[in-house]
Enzyme design. Structure first.
Site, PDB file in Angstrom:
ATOM      1  N   TRP A   1      10.646   1.047   4.313  1.00 16.62           N
ATOM      2  CA  TRP A   1       9.961  -0.186   3.904  1.00 16.62           C
ATOM      3  C   TRP A   1      10.842  -1.406   3.707  1.00 16.62           C
ATOM      4  CZ3 TRP A   1      11.026  -1.381  -1.374  1.00 16.62           C
ATOM      5  CH2 TRP A   1      11.580  -0.331  -2.122  1.00 16.62           C
TER       6      TRP A   1
ATOM      7  N   ASN B   1      12.102   7.980  -0.218  1.00 17.24           N
ATOM      8  CA  ASN B   1      12.008   9.263  -0.901  1.00 17.24           C
ATOM      9  C   ASN B   1      11.158  10.283  -0.152  1.00 17.24           C
ATOM     10  OD1 ASN B   1       9.793   7.319  -2.060  1.00 17.24           O
ATOM     11  ND2 ASN B   1       8.982   9.373  -2.310  1.00 17.24           N
TER      12      ASN B   1
ATOM     13  N   ASP C   1      13.104   9.956  -6.814  1.00 16.59           N
ATOM     14  CA  ASP C   1      12.588   8.760  -6.135  1.00 16.59           C
ATOM     15  C   ASP C   1      13.689   7.760  -5.812  1.00 16.59           C
ATOM     16  OD1 ASP C   1      10.791   7.036  -4.959  1.00 16.59           O
ATOM     17  OD2 ASP C   1      10.042   6.208  -6.837  1.00 16.59           O
TER      18      ASP C   1
ATOM     19  N   ASN D   1      18.032  -1.422  -6.428  1.00 14.10           N
ATOM     20  CA  ASN D   1      16.781  -1.072  -5.770  1.00 14.10           C
ATOM     21  C   ASN D   1      16.788  -1.702  -4.389  1.00 14.10           C
ATOM     22  OD1 ASN D   1      13.673  -0.926  -5.375  1.00 14.10           O
ATOM     23  ND2 ASN D   1      14.028   0.278  -7.209  1.00 14.10           N
TER      24      ASN D   1
END
Lengths: 524, 263
Positions: A234, A252, A295, A381
């Site tokens: 993504w 993940n 995750d 992130n």
């Protein structure tokens, strides 16, 4: 649906074509920003230096473009010869005059109201190639718009949003193709990376991030778990033209927090995959977190660096992974070179010679909750890191927090959440953040600028000895690239969850960054 | 691929509305289901609602009737999607069955004998207004329906519905045991040596807002402050241990327990 602009713009900039060669050589025209990370190497570094450490204190807002929508704006603008292309949530693409902020055109995609999303109707930007602008819409369509008018040229369905597929990342234009990833890691999708013919929208190749039956790697998934094992793509990847490799991060495995449903390493989840740009054939992979149960997507932008590793010239891929380790890989082969923690972590003692983490027993989620660092949001992130060739430093936005991970039941039903657990905060600590500058080959920290809360924004570094970023509490700031000293700040009044870019027009340099629900453009 | 908090970072707000159509939910009753519900509750809920559901940061669930959940279906839906505008998050990580198991376990709290509150609320009100001096710092609902009292401490107008008697007793005799984030005692030492002390209203990377104990707000540039000191055990709320008799304490608690939403 297209929203026409009801006046002619006599000052409308000249809209030039952007052939592949211009993107390939984007470093030679730093006054533009032609692809997601500025250049194919993912460095988000600009050679512009008009705004520099000596004058950045005078930076002021030049114009603002407000979105009028409730979701946060995460766009990374593209700038071509005086025209800026941005996206706004949940479904808008705009072309703006980059001097004044005047809207040239606006396109609005009709989207369904029964989307299946983990994390909001967000979007991180467009790609440009020749005379088209490419946009991945949240309902998993890839759309081509005319760069001059915003008129729809083609609309291709990537996959079925009702099964949990979505698109939020900026596409990547390479040669005559548009490469795009996919979201849906919490919905039991089977991830992939796609390439489409830039002129027609016809799919040229699709490479699944989970190997099918009979393919190498499929044995790392127990039973049929590979069919619903996620590994989405993504965030926009990078491109290595010398080796013709698309290097892209995968997310993940699913269900996220209960690995009992998918025993094995779960290839190629949480990996960098390198694909032949023409065929999509897998050339190499490196998995950062085998059999992930926290995750920790590896969807960070791969940063391609031609530099020095332990005194020798080396073509590298560097990344600060969500699992709190900084990695250096050999770019042509994907071979592991080095790893070092850049944020607090309690799940691994280190790595073996092949880069496999040495996992500490008892760090998997439990039904009652198990405290592990970093939290599911990671040591960092998706927000872009930056690498400065001038200072040979890797800049990473850091999140310092742990979490109690717990596992639960997961029932697969197409188009519904498939996660098997979660996390809760550790009440005994106050999380914080930082911008950290890491030495390229060792990953050791040269400096840090502490943030009150966990980092949430991307980073831009420039030849003006500057590092730009923002905070989730609405601040934009510039630091000295060599020392981390604070040189400029601005209260933008909305959380920054986007990455800055810079460009130059009529001899004047600008810095653009989405803050809250608006795009701010700064200049001297 | 969960990203971040709320707005998307991370921790992520999940869009699960598609499965929250209004159907009647039947809660399980087996010992096995309740045992699983307890484990899930202990993992996800007890931090705020307490091991026995008697509240803390979160609402007191050990009451015969839950204020926001008149039916089992309401309770399950609140667990699933949370309560917008409050700190109650949705349990996006649980499947339907687990949500019903947690709901079933939460319902068992109501079967506990309500905590004995021996005092007299009317006498407790007199302590609140008189010897305790509570109104100088706390607000309650006055006869005209408007809040009355000081703003230094938390509002108590509906405290009986949100905190257990045991929690209230602890807060009165040992107020430093649990201090909310926005009441953390903070001292900023400015560049000129001036010290500003009060409770922290907000804080970000560059600025700190302190509400001092004289009621003034100070917006402080953290970058130019010499030092920022936080004392998570210090509170302007005095301990009433030994200052109130056992009867007065019981009465005061009974009064506070009686303060609930009137709608």
């Amino acid at each position: 649906m297209r929203i026409p602009v009801l006046c002619l713009l006599p000052f409308a900039a000249v809209l030039a074509q952007v052939p592949y060669e211009r993107i390939l050589n984007a470093r030679s025209e730093p006054h533009n920003w032609l692809t997601y990370s500025g250049t194919y190497d993912g460095q988000r570094y600009s050679a512009l230096s008009q705004i520099n450490s000596g004058n950045v204190g005078n930076l002021r807002v030049q114009w603002v473009q407000q979105s009028g929508h409730s979701e946060s704006t995460q766009t990374s603008p593209i700038i071509v010869d005086g025209v800026m292309y941005i996206t706004e949530p949940p479904n808008v693409v705009k072309a703006l005059d980059a001097r004044s902020g005047t809207v040239i055109w606006s396109y609005r995609k009709t989207i369904p109201d029964d989307l299946r999303l983990c994390c909001g109707r967000v979007n991180r930007g467009v790609a440009v190639l020749n005379d088209l602008v490419y946009y991945g819409s949240i309902d998993a369509h890839l759309i081509a718009l005319d760069a001059k008018t915003g008129r729809l040229r083609w609309d291709t369905t990537i996959d079925d949003y009702k099964l949990g597929y979505s698109s939020s990342g900026a596409p990547l234009a390479i040669k005559d193709k548009i490469v795009t990833g996919i979201g849906g890691g919490e919905y039991g999708i089977r991830g992939f990376l796609d390439a489409y013919d830039a002129k027609t929208g016809k799919r040229v190749w699709r490479t699944h991030t989970i190997p099918g039956k009979g393919e190498p790697g499929n044995e790392t998934w127990e039973g049929d778990s590979w069919k619903i094992g996620a590994a989405p793509t993504w965030v926009t990847g990078s491109y290595d033209p010398e080796n013709n490799l698309v290097i892209w991060g995968t997310g993940n495995p699913g269900p996220d927090w209960n690995g009992d449903y998918r025993k094995g390493d779960n290839l190629y989840s949480d990996s960098f995959i390198a694909l032949d740009a023409d065929t999509g054939k897998l050339k190499w992979y490196f998995q950062f977190t085998p059999h992930d149960v926290h995750d920790w997507d590896a969807t960070q932008v791969p940063v391609l660096i031609d530099g020095t590793f332990r005194g020798q010239p080396k073509k590298m891929v560097a990344t600060a992974n969500r699992n709190a380790f900084y990695y250096v890989l050999d770019r042509p082969t994907g071979k592991f070179l080095h790893a070092r923690a850049y944020a607090k972590q309690t799940w691994a003692t280190g790595h073996d010679d092949n880069g496999r983490p040495l996992v500490i027993a008892g760090t998997t989620p439990t039904i009652d909750g198990n405290l592990v660092y970093p939290s599911l949001a990671g040591g960092t992130n998706w927000f872009s890191p930056s690498w400065s060739p001038k200072h040979n430093l890797f800049y990473v936005p850091v999140r310092e927090e742990g979490a109690y991970y717990f596992k639960g039941t997961a029932e697969f039903k197409p188009g519904t959440l498939f996660v098997g657990g979660g996390q809760r905060a550790n009440p005994a600590e106050e999380p914080f953040g930082a911008i950290r500058a890491l030495e390229t080959d060792s990953g050791s920290m040269r400096w840090e600028f502490p943030l009150k809360t966990q980092a949430s924004a991307g980073i831009l570094s420039t030849a003006g000895d500057l590092v730009f970023s923002g905070t989730g509490q609405g601040d934009v700031f510039a630091l000295h690239a060599a020392t981390g000293k604070l040189l400029w700040r601005f209260k933008g009044g909305g959380g920054v969850i986007a990455a800055p870019v810079t460009y130059m027009l009529d001899g004047k340099q600008f810095v653009a960054l989405a803050v809250g629900r608006a795009l701010f453009v700064f200049g001297l | 691929m969960l990203r971040l908090l709320g707005f998307v970072l991370g921790a992520a707000i999940l869009t699960i509305a598609q499965d929250t159509k209004k159907e009647e939910i039947v809660l399980p009753t087996s010992a096995e289901d309740l045992a699983t519900g307890k484990k899930l509750y202990d993992g996800s809920c007890q931090l705020c609602h307490g091991p026995q559901g008697d509240g803390g940061k979160g609402a007191n669930l050990a009451v015969p009737k839950l204020a926001r959940a008149a039916t089992d279906s309401d309770l399950a839906r609140i667990i699933e999607v949370g309560i917008p505008g409050t700190e109650m998050p949705g349990a996006y990580h649980m499947v339907k069955k687990e949500i019903t198991q947690v709901a079933a376990y939460v319902k068992t709290f109501a079967k506990f004998t309500p905590e004995k509150v021996p005092g007299d609320p009317a006498k407790g009100r007199a302590v609140y207004l008189g010897k305790g001096g509570c109104q100088a710092c706390h607000t309650t609902t006055g006869a005209d329906g408007l809040l009355v009292g000081g703003l230094t401490g938390p509002d108590l107008s509906t405290i009986g519905g949100r905190r257990s008697a045991a929690h209230l007793r602890e807060s009165i005799v040992d107020p430093s045991a649990s201090i909310p984030d926005y009441f953390v005692d903070t001292t900023a030492v400015l560049a000129n040596g001036q010290r500003i002390n009060g409770r922290r209203l907000t804080e970000d990377t560059f600025y700190l807002v302190i509400h001092d104990y004289q009621g003034r707000n100070h917006v402080i540039d953290r970058m130019s402050a010499r030092e920022i000191i936080k004392d998570r055990k210090k509170t302007p709320m005095p301990s009433y241990k030994g200052k109130l008799s056992a009867d007065e304490l019981d009465n005061l608690i009974a009064f506070l327990v009686s303060l609930r939403e009137t709608k």
